[in-house]
Design a protein around this motif. Structure first.
Motif, PDB file in Angstrom:
ATOM      1  N   TYR A  25       0.698  -1.203   0.092  1.00  0.00           N
ATOM      2  CA  TYR A  25       0.072  -0.021  -0.065  1.00  0.00           C
ATOM      3  C   TYR A  25       0.910   1.370  -0.089  1.00  0.00           C
ATOM      4  CZ  TYR A  25      -3.470   3.291   1.536  1.00  0.00           C
ATOM      5  OH  TYR A  25      -4.290   4.341   1.722  1.00  0.00           O
ATOM      6  N   ASP A  26       1.797   1.374   1.053  1.00  0.00           N
ATOM      7  CA  ASP A  26       2.751   2.644   0.912  1.00  0.00           C
ATOM      8  C   ASP A  26       3.632   2.676  -0.004  1.00  0.00           C
ATOM      9  OD1 ASP A  26       1.516   2.977   3.416  1.00  0.00           O
ATOM     10  OD2 ASP A  26       3.271   2.029   4.699  1.00  0.00           O
ATOM     11  N   ASN A  27       3.748   1.350  -0.866  1.00  0.00           N
ATOM     12  CA  ASN A  27       4.864   1.644  -1.968  1.00  0.00           C
ATOM     13  C   ASN A  27       4.235   1.982  -3.389  1.00  0.00           C
ATOM     14  OD1 ASN A  27       7.389  -0.695  -1.115  1.00  0.00           O
ATOM     15  ND2 ASN A  27       6.783   0.983  -0.163  1.00  0.00           N
ATOM     16  N   VAL A  28       2.973   1.473  -3.458  1.00  0.00           N
ATOM     17  CA  VAL A  28       2.104   1.566  -4.797  1.00  0.00           C
ATOM     18  C   VAL A  28       1.141   2.588  -4.954  1.00  0.00           C
ATOM     19  CG1 VAL A  28       1.036   0.180  -6.516  1.00  0.00           C
ATOM     20  CG2 VAL A  28       2.768  -0.992  -5.247  1.00  0.00           C
ATOM     21  N   GLY A 159       6.771  -7.992   5.224  1.00  0.00           N
ATOM     22  CA  GLY A 159       7.476  -6.675   4.574  1.00  0.00           C
ATOM     23  C   GLY A 159       8.491  -7.365   3.508  1.00  0.00           C
ATOM     24  N   ILE A 160       9.306  -8.077   3.877  1.00  0.00           N
ATOM     25  CA  ILE A 160      10.316  -8.500   3.172  1.00  0.00           C
ATOM     26  C   ILE A 160       9.801  -9.402   2.079  1.00  0.00           C
ATOM     27  CG2 ILE A 160      12.564 -10.113   3.065  1.00  0.00           C
ATOM     28  CD1 ILE A 160      12.960  -8.996   6.057  1.00  0.00           C
ATOM     29  N   ILE A 161       8.744 -10.107   1.979  1.00  0.00           N
ATOM     30  CA  ILE A 161       8.331 -11.147   1.239  1.00  0.00           C
ATOM     31  C   ILE A 161       7.641 -10.394   0.122  1.00  0.00           C
ATOM     32  CG2 ILE A 161       6.457 -12.680   0.669  1.00  0.00           C
ATOM     33  CD1 ILE A 161       7.030 -13.912   3.347  1.00  0.00           C
ATOM     34  N   TYR A 162       7.038  -9.056   0.576  1.00  0.00           N
ATOM     35  CA  TYR A 162       6.573  -8.450  -0.550  1.00  0.00           C
ATOM     36  C   TYR A 162       7.598  -7.664  -1.353  1.00  0.00           C
ATOM     37  CZ  TYR A 162       5.286  -4.132  -2.815  1.00  0.00           C
ATOM     38  OH  TYR A 162       5.115  -2.961  -3.634  1.00  0.00           O
ATOM     39  N   LEU A 163       8.742  -7.169  -0.732  1.00  0.00           N
ATOM     40  CA  LEU A 163       9.568  -6.349  -1.418  1.00  0.00           C
ATOM     41  C   LEU A 163      10.494  -7.278  -2.396  1.00  0.00           C
ATOM     42  CD1 LEU A 163      11.290  -4.393   1.719  1.00  0.00           C
ATOM     43  CD2 LEU A 163       9.749  -3.564  -0.254  1.00  0.00           C
ATOM     44  N   GLY A 164      10.600  -8.620  -1.795  1.00  0.00           N
ATOM     45  CA  GLY A 164      11.220  -9.535  -2.859  1.00  0.00           C
ATOM     46  C   GLY A 164      10.312  -9.593  -4.105  1.00  0.00           C
ATOM     47  N   ILE A 165       9.142 -10.014  -3.833  1.00  0.00           N
ATOM     48  CA  ILE A 165       8.168 -10.363  -4.954  1.00  0.00           C
ATOM     49  C   ILE A 165       8.098  -9.230  -5.876  1.00  0.00           C
ATOM     50  CG2 ILE A 165       5.888 -10.511  -5.743  1.00  0.00           C
ATOM     51  CD1 ILE A 165       5.515 -12.390  -2.710  1.00  0.00           C
ATOM     52  N   ALA A 167      10.634  -6.808  -6.348  1.00  0.00           N
ATOM     53  CA  ALA A 167      11.622  -6.567  -7.201  1.00  0.00           C
ATOM     54  C   ALA A 167      11.845  -7.508  -8.140  1.00  0.00           C
ATOM     55  CB  ALA A 167      12.646  -6.706  -6.062  1.00  0.00           C
ATOM     56  N   VAL A 168      11.262  -8.740  -8.175  1.00  0.00           N
ATOM     57  CA  VAL A 168      11.221  -9.789  -9.071  1.00  0.00           C
ATOM     58  C   VAL A 168      10.293  -9.171 -10.388  1.00  0.00           C
ATOM     59  CG1 VAL A 168      10.733 -12.096  -9.617  1.00  0.00           C
ATOM     60  CG2 VAL A 168      12.233 -11.364  -7.744  1.00  0.00           C
ATOM     61  N   MET A 169       9.158  -9.096  -9.765  1.00  0.00           N
ATOM     62  CA  MET A 169       8.106  -8.749 -10.847  1.00  0.00           C
ATOM     63  C   MET A 169       8.148  -7.518 -11.554  1.00  0.00           C
ATOM     64  SD  MET A 169       4.417 -10.175  -8.814  1.00  0.00           S
ATOM     65  CE  MET A 169       3.588 -10.028 -10.102  1.00  0.00           C
ATOM     66  N   TYR A 170       8.848  -6.665 -10.869  1.00  0.00           N
ATOM     67  CA  TYR A 170       8.846  -5.032 -11.415  1.00  0.00           C
ATOM     68  C   TYR A 170      10.141  -4.649 -11.476  1.00  0.00           C
ATOM     69  CZ  TYR A 170       3.674  -5.410 -11.492  1.00  0.00           C
ATOM     70  OH  TYR A 170       2.236  -5.884 -11.574  1.00  0.00           O
ATOM     71  N   TYR A 183      -0.236  -2.996 -12.166  1.00  0.00           N
ATOM     72  CA  TYR A 183       0.064  -3.450 -11.053  1.00  0.00           C
ATOM     73  C   TYR A 183      -0.902  -4.783 -10.489  1.00  0.00           C
ATOM     74  CZ  TYR A 183       3.063   0.378 -10.200  1.00  0.00           C
ATOM     75  OH  TYR A 183       3.880   1.329 -10.429  1.00  0.00           O
ATOM     76  N   GLN A 184      -2.070  -5.263 -11.317  1.00  0.00           N
ATOM     77  CA  GLN A 184      -2.915  -6.159 -11.006  1.00  0.00           C
ATOM     78  C   GLN A 184      -2.096  -7.587 -10.746  1.00  0.00           C
ATOM     79  OE1 GLN A 184      -6.678  -5.899 -12.167  1.00  0.00           O
ATOM     80  NE2 GLN A 184      -6.638  -6.973  -9.998  1.00  0.00           N
ATOM     81  N   PRO A 185      -1.274  -8.033 -11.274  1.00  0.00           N
ATOM     82  CA  PRO A 185      -0.610  -9.210 -10.932  1.00  0.00           C
ATOM     83  C   PRO A 185       0.294  -8.989  -9.285  1.00  0.00           C
ATOM     84  CG  PRO A 185      -0.046  -8.901 -13.159  1.00  0.00           C
ATOM     85  CD  PRO A 185      -0.541  -7.374 -12.501  1.00  0.00           C
ATOM     86  N   LEU A 186       0.716  -7.983  -9.246  1.00  0.00           N
ATOM     87  CA  LEU A 186       1.216  -7.999  -7.894  1.00  0.00           C
ATOM     88  C   LEU A 186       0.279  -7.982  -6.758  1.00  0.00           C
ATOM     89  CD1 LEU A 186       3.976  -7.165  -6.137  1.00  0.00           C
ATOM     90  CD2 LEU A 186       3.225  -4.702  -6.486  1.00  0.00           C
TER      91      LEU A 186
END
Length: 444
Positions: A25-28, A159-165, A167-170, A183-186
């Motif tokens: 939420y805070d990032n996107v 939070g780390i899991i989200y950041l890793g995902i 980074a890989v997806m986008y 951003y739908q896939p994320l």
């Protein structure tokens, strides 16, 4: 008495799902507001502040409401399940509306997006207090600092899991030059993390059974209960305990005012005062976060040996010293250096010492039937500070000098030391074990 680490980790899945959501939420959401809907920083910032404002009212309300709820699956679980389900549904509407507006701008789509955002924030507010209260419900009072350390670690993992995902997806190679990012896939992946976390929580944590077991244990230890009979058979908190609670909540608000001012304004401060870019500032904040994460479990163990209050007071002293040192380092040097990295690592350690033990001290002062309400009190104090301090600190920086940031933070943290001295209840300091027995509490 030993903490059931496995069970605590499973209870922490609710906090993992919450932190995964908020990290995204805070990032996107700011990117969507500014790039898709072309809102300026003032309006997008106002919308991003709505969640903290809602939290002031929703967290204590739903915490109290869950205290009074009785169902076959427990007091907290209905809110955790309902809040997650609602959030996941409306969360995935947001990127759909974002994509629709990018393809064909429409005021109706924009209004729907804002409404959808409001529903998502409301849904998340439903279950945050109940989710955190669940830890206290199933954990004996003397072990709650250790348990809260694990809960915080689970939140950091989310939070780390989200950041890793993300980074890989986008990666930048895929998004650079695009007029619009889908951003739908994320959102789908994060929703899946939330759903799976809560399903596993529901299947493995039988709330009514575990709450009953913990209640039976606490009945064997009446010394843990700070409430007294008012003569009519009703338990009430003595006046001196209520005063401790007031000073505890004041302390929470004060140290959040100092800490959040730095985390909010540090990147801007570094640019204005040191002429440094985003990368160096982000590295400092990342090191602080890393310092907190690796300190959670050790701090929980330390608190069980020397007491929560002493651990918090030590953390406050260290945090105030670090912020005072930060002032000199950022005004004497023109570039971010290794010494600053060390100081921010110590900031993380200090914040861990404070954060791990503050919630257990608050809920230690309540009756067993009021855990949700007191969890809400904790979040009201912390959220109130986080609503006010960015505005107050920002005003001082603009009208006086940007260099007031670190003195401002150090002063507020130092004031929390004073108020903590008046907190006389909520501590728990089991006698330290010696020899090989000191490792017992680390077993499952």
């Amino acid at each position: 008495m030993k903490l059931n680490n496995k069970r605590t980790i499973l209870v922490g899945l609710a906090f993992l799902s919450i932190c995964s959501f908020w990290q995204m939420y805070d990032n996107v959401i700011p990117l969507i507001l500014t790039k898709t809907f072309h809102m300026n920083e003032t309006w997008s910032g106002a919308i991003m502040a709505v969640d903290n404002i809602l939290a002031l009212f929703m967290l204590p309300f739903f915490g109290t409401l869950s205290d009074k709820t009785h169902t076959k699956i427990g007091k907290r679980m209905p809110y955790i399940i309902a809040g997650t389900a609602s959030a996941v549904v409306f969360l995935n509407v947001l990127p759909f509306l974002d994509n629709s507006y990018a393809a064909s701008p429409s005021s109706a789509v924009f209004v729907l997006f804002i409404i959808g955002l409001g529903v998502v924030l409301f849904s998340m507010g439903i279950y945050r207090s109940p989710a955190v209260a669940l830890m206290s419900d199933v954990t004996p009072k003397p072990l709650r600092s250790k348990a809260n350390a694990i809960i915080n670690l689970m939140g950091a993992l989310g939070g780390i899991i989200y950041l890793g995902i993300a980074a890989v997806m986008y990666p930048n190679s895929k998004t650079a030059g695009l007029l619009h990012v889908n951003y739908q896939p994320l959102f789908i992946v994060v929703s899946a993390i939330m759903v799976v976390s809560i399903i596993v929580l529901y299947l493995t944590i039988k709330e009514p059974k575990l709450v009953a077991e913990n209640k039976a244990l606490e009945e064997k230890h009446p010394e843990w209960n700070l409430a007294v009979d008012d003569g009519s058979g009703k338990e009430v908190l003595p006046r001196k305990v209520k005063l401790s609670l007031i000073f505890m909540l004041a302390s929470i608000a004060l140290w959040f005012a100092g800490y959040n001012a730095v985390t909010t304004w540090f990147t801007t401060y570094v640019d204005k005062v040191m002429g440094q870019g985003l990368g160096g500032a982000s590295t400092c904040l990342l090191i602080a976060t890393g310092g907190a994460i690796i300190s959670y479990i050790p701090i929980g163990i330390v608190a069980s040996k020397i007491g929560r209050k002493k651990t918090i007071l030590g953390g406050i002293i260290l945090l105030a010293v670090c912020f005072a040192t930060g002032f000199f380092l950022t005004t004497m040097y023109s570039s971010i250096n290794v010494v600053m990295f060390i100081v921010f690592a110590l900031v993380g350690l200090a914040w861990s010492a404070i954060n791990v033990n503050s919630l257990p001290m608050v809920v230690e002062m309540c009756k067993g039937s009021d855990i949700g309400k007191f969890t809400g009190y904790y979040y009201t104090a912390s959220m109130a500070a986080q609503v006010v301090t960015p505005i107050f600190a920002g005003t001082l920086m603009r009208n006086i000098d940007y260099k007031v940031l670190f003195p401002y933070a150090a002063i507020f943290v130092a004031l929390s030391f004073v108020t903590m001295l008046f907190v006389k209840h909520g501590d728990s300091a089991p006698e330290a074990k010696k020899g090989l027995n000191a490792y017992e509490d680390m077993d499952d």
